[in-house]
Design an enzyme around this catalytic site. Structure first.
Site, PDB file in Angstrom:
ATOM      1  N   ASP A 312       0.870  -1.165   0.000  1.00  0.00           N
ATOM      2  CA  ASP A 312       0.000   0.000   0.000  1.00  0.00           C
ATOM      3  C   ASP A 312       0.916   1.227   0.000  1.00  0.00           C
ATOM      4  O   ASP A 312       2.129   1.102   0.251  1.00  0.00           O
ATOM      5  CB  ASP A 312      -0.900  -0.026   1.234  1.00  0.00           C
ATOM      6  CG  ASP A 312      -1.817   1.182   1.284  1.00  0.00           C
ATOM      7  OD1 ASP A 312      -2.379   1.543   0.234  1.00  0.00           O
ATOM      8  OD2 ASP A 312      -1.963   1.778   2.372  1.00  0.00           O
ATOM      9  N   ASP A 504      -1.493  -0.684   6.125  1.00  0.00           N
ATOM     10  CA  ASP A 504      -1.728  -0.246   7.498  1.00  0.00           C
ATOM     11  C   ASP A 504      -3.148   0.232   7.758  1.00  0.00           C
ATOM     12  O   ASP A 504      -3.566   0.332   8.899  1.00  0.00           O
ATOM     13  CB  ASP A 504      -0.742   0.867   7.879  1.00  0.00           C
ATOM     14  CG  ASP A 504      -1.187   2.231   7.353  1.00  0.00           C
ATOM     15  OD1 ASP A 504      -1.712   2.274   6.219  1.00  0.00           O
ATOM     16  OD2 ASP A 504      -1.010   3.234   8.065  1.00  0.00           O
ATOM     17  N   ASP A 508      -7.251  -1.708   4.168  1.00  0.00           N
ATOM     18  CA  ASP A 508      -6.315  -2.750   3.749  1.00  0.00           C
ATOM     19  C   ASP A 508      -6.677  -4.109   4.327  1.00  0.00           C
ATOM     20  O   ASP A 508      -6.108  -5.126   3.915  1.00  0.00           O
ATOM     21  CB  ASP A 508      -4.883  -2.408   4.190  1.00  0.00           C
ATOM     22  CG  ASP A 508      -4.330  -1.193   3.463  1.00  0.00           C
ATOM     23  OD1 ASP A 508      -4.666  -1.038   2.278  1.00  0.00           O
ATOM     24  OD2 ASP A 508      -3.591  -0.413   4.074  1.00  0.00           O
TER      25      ASP A 508
END
Length: 631
Positions: A312, A504, A508
């Site tokens: 990410d 995080d 996600d």
């Protein structure tokens, strides 16, 4: 002593029977020792066979068949002392594994043992009040003022009320140096207070505090079983076949059935069954000590073989603390008006950009507005009614659906934008910048140099911003503007496997759960991402990804080497025993030394070489690399 007897009843019974048999034999008895040993070993064989049948019904064909054949063979040729030693060896293997396991999981156990249980709650919020009452940490409420005495463990997360304090956070982050906090700074549960008594105001309940979340993760890791069964099963059938062939060959060449028993007592499976769990527990413990919690031993094997990694962007490759750099109001609106209304709406959002917008408004002295009419539309934005005006802050497509005159903003490298609509009109754009972590490029380079064949970025952010960050950290494959289901789909399509996903945020969680290995950056507190992940990083550093992969590879290497040591020693001794030079009793005792050798080697998983993360590049080098990649 009594505790040990209760913990290992089979060892106690086997020792008692062996001692009785030896005493009877020393007194000149002949049949009594034989019948006692045969009866006891016969019961143990039946008990083992019942367990084997249960395992077979569950689809697991294990190594106990060798032990059963060895015990039957020694009884058949009259080596009843050897059969008793085999029983004692098998049951003793459990004790050895337990002892080595406690040694290997010592850092995990230390975390559990240090979990705070009592809090000193100040009876009054007055700074001068010295009256405290002790409460169970689970009874502490948000807002309670707590007294933390010197060298005590902080019981719950809170804000420091005392002017300053020093805390040892090594159990949380792995950082050995104490850290200093000023009044208003966050103090995490599990930190050890320094030499000065301090006061904190509780900001989270016990169950939601950092240390208790870590303890819950550790408890799950400790309760999990490493992939020992699968690892041992890879060797079970070939090792059993080799042992039986060697034993049968020894019998055929000598014509003496005793030779069959003498060879098989050296083929008992303890090294294969003990080495792997000890090594995996050591790996889990070592990871916990460095600030990486792996939720199960099976994760270690996956980490060791990782071939693709997806990141990410925000809060993972970047710092996750974007700062407002510009307000671009649309015609008819002022910059302060747009910022005030957007920041007031963002009070009700959990998105990482929201914090930067709120912080910028407060820094400019703007007083945020409150409302009871606000809602967050996951992954798109937030809506709120403020002083009778409907304010929407979010992604460009979301705002454009409400205000067709919305036009895209031109952003610089590493910049992100939050679009604002007020009463159905496009009101402007808030531009924020979130710099890459200092270690991100080095982590990406290390992964690429250490066998990871594919590295990609999966992010919900706009493509220009995502591409800019990817270029700076060395990632060439970028997928941007993604919704959570799209992230899950792309992660499922990634090859080669296994795939590790690092993120995080709350959004996600689905992709972390769907990946072969989900890694959550959990340093800022418990999140849905942490719950869904297989690995939780407690330190706010992407460098721990390298530690996790390195520990996984080292642990698996140690486990496999320990197994091969056991196999090699056993086969070598069996070949020697084929000549008749190792009596059955001596062979059974020698096998205990093989067990010990494999355990000692498996404990090497507690240590290991450093991760080898490259040193930071000299100033200007990163920009040069980015420029050359862009060219």
């Amino acid at each position: 002593m009594i505790r040990t007897i209760r913990r290992y009843p089979v060892i106690t019974a086997s020792t008692a029977v062996l001692t009785t048999v030896l005493v009877l034999a020393a007194m000149g008895a002949t049949s009594a020792p034989r019948w006692l040993a045969t009866g006891y070993v016969g019961v143990f064989i039946v008990w083992t066979l019942v367990g084997m049948v249960r395992d077979v019904l569950r689809g697991h064909v294990g190594l106990d068949i060798l032990a059963v054949v060895a015990m039957i063979a020694t009884l058949a040729v009259g080596e009843y002392l050897a059969s008793l030693i085999v029983v004692l060896m098998l049951s003793g293997g459990e004790a050895l594994e337990d002892f080595a396991g406690r040694r290997a999981r010592r850092d995990l156990t230390a975390l559990l043992d240090r979990s705070p249980r009592i809090a000193h709650v100040v009876r009054s919020d007055s700074a001068d009040s010295d009256e405290v009452e002790d409460r169970a940490v689970d009874d502490v409420a948000i807002g309670d003022v707590l007294l933390v005495r010197p060298s005590e463990i902080v019981p719950v997360d809170g804000l420091l009320l005392t002017s300053s304090g020093t805390f040892d956070e090594s159990s949380l982050t792995g950082e050995s140096m104490p850290v200093s906090r000023e009044a208003g700074g966050e103090v995490l549960s599990g930190a050890i207070n320094g030499t000065r008594a301090v006061r904190i105001r509780a900001t989270r309940l016990s169950a939601d505090s950092q240390y208790q979340q870590i303890v819950a993760l550790v408890q799950g890791a400790q309760d999990s079983r490493a992939p020992v069964v699968r690892l041992a099963d890879r060797f079970a059938i070939p090792f059993t076949a080799i042992a039986l062939v060697l034993a049968g060959t020894g019998w055929a060449l000598s014509g003496d059935p005793t030779r069959f028993a003498e060879v098989l007592v050296l083929a008992t499976p303890c090294p294969l069954l003990i080495a792997a769990p000890v090594a995996f527990l050591g790996g889990l413990s070592r990871a916990a000590k460095t600030g990486v919690i792996m939720k199960s031993g099976a994760v270690i094997e996956q980490l060791a073989g990782v071939r693709s990694v997806a990141f990410d962007k925000t809060g993972t490759l970047t710092e996750g603390r974007p700062d407002l750099v510009e307000v671009r109001p649309a015609e008819g609106f002022t910059a302060d008006e747009v910022l005030l209304l957007a920041a007031s709406a963002e009070q009700y959002s959990s998105h990482v950009l929201a914090e930067g917008i709120r912080r910028a408004a407060l820094d400019r002295g703007l007083q945020l507005l409150a409302t009871d009419d606000a809602s967050e539309v996951a992954t798109n934005g937030v809506e709120a009614v403020l002083n009778g005006r409907r304010v929407v802050v979010g992604k460009p497509a979301y705002i454009a659906a409400l205000a067709p005159e919305t036009h895209p903003a031109i952003l610089g490298p590493g910049e992100a934008a939050a679009y604002v609509a007020i009463d159905g009109r496009f009101a402007g754009v808030l531009v924020l910048a979130d710099d890459p972590r200092a270690e991100s490029s080095r982590v990406v380079a290390w992964l690429r140099m250490n066998g990871v064949e594919r590295i990609t970025m999966l992010t919900g952010d706009a493509h220009p911003t995502a591409t800019s960050i990817a270029l700076q950290v060395g990632i060439e494959e970028v997928h941007a503007d993604l919704l959570p289901p799209e992230k899950v789909y792309l992660a499922a399509q990634l090859h080669p496997r296994p795939v590790m996903m690092v993120g995080d945020g709350v959004n996600d969680a689905p992709v972390l759960a769907a990946a072969d290995i989900g890694v959550a950056m959990g340093a800022k507190g418990a999140t849905a991402a942490g719950d869904a992940a297989d690995v939780v990083i407690l330190v706010d550093s992407l460098a721990k990804i390298v530690d996790a992969v390195s520990i996984g590879r080292h642990t698996l290497r140690v486990a496999l080497t320990a197994i091969w040591i056991g196999i090699g020693l056993s086969i070598g001794l069996m070949i020697v025993a084929m000549t008749g030079t190792i009596p059955a009793v001596a062979g059974a005792l020698t096998q205990e030394l093989v067990d010990l050798a494999t355990i000692v080697y498996a404990l090497r998983a507690l240590g290991g070489p450093p991760s080898g993360l490259p040193a930071p590049a000299p100033p200007g080098a990163q920009a040069h690399v980015a420029a050359s990649q862009g060219a």
